[in-house]
Scaffold this active site. Sequence first.
Site, short mmCIF file in Angstrom:
data_model
loop_
_atom_site.label_atom_id
_atom_site.label_comp_id
_atom_site.label_asym_id
_atom_site.label_seq_id
_atom_site.Cartn_x
_atom_site.Cartn_y
_atom_site.Cartn_z
N ALA A 184 92.37 -27.83 27.27
CA ALA A 184 93.09 -27.36 28.46
C ALA A 184 94.12 -28.42 28.83
O ALA A 184 93.80 -29.43 29.46
CB ALA A 184 92.12 -27.11 29.60
N HIS A 243 93.58 -18.75 19.53
CA HIS A 243 94.32 -19.84 20.17
C HIS A 243 95.13 -20.60 19.13
O HIS A 243 94.64 -20.88 18.04
CB HIS A 243 93.37 -20.79 20.90
CG HIS A 243 92.94 -20.27 22.22
ND1 HIS A 243 93.51 -20.67 23.40
CD2 HIS A 243 92.02 -19.35 22.55
CE1 HIS A 243 92.95 -20.04 24.40
NE2 HIS A 243 92.04 -19.21 23.90
#
Length: 189
Positions: free
Chosen positions: A142, A87
């Site tokens: 998120a 990520h």
Amino acid sequence: MRDASTRGASAISLECTLACVELAAVNALGEREFVERFGGVFEHSPWVARRAWRKRPFRSLDALHAAMMQALVEAKKEQQLALVRAHPELAGAEAKQGVLTVDSSGEQGRLGFLQLTREQLEAMERLNRRYRERHGFPCIVALRLHAARGSVVAEMERRAGNDSTTELKNAFEQIGHITRGRLEKIIDG
């Protein structure tokens, strides 16, 4: 003449016709096609889609997402860490180099992480470095759960002080939210 709610429903229907895949069609995909379509849902980790494919047929978007999350949970620790480390950091090197995935670019761009001032960018670099040095992987948030960049930064600052076991659990939870949103964009749930 259509009313506004009918026009909105038609626009959504057309959008799904163009961008969404019916679940029955998902279940009919061969492994290669499934991985091509869903391999990017988990950042640079097509192995998750490959393992989830074996759990077909999926009765719902929830079932597909659960199979993908189960693949992550059942993976060896090294694979889990590699997925988490795949990520990008928020406003990090990948963003500066213009090599974010389409999904990550859209997610970061929505909250302005791709248009920071020099001062804001330096603050993010310090926060990213502090987090990574403590935990060994980027802080995963998120972004779809946040309305403003400030709440993301506050969450990152709060989480930077956690122990790494807690943060790995937080990373998995946040990845779950991220990937659920990505699947919703693909599938007509």
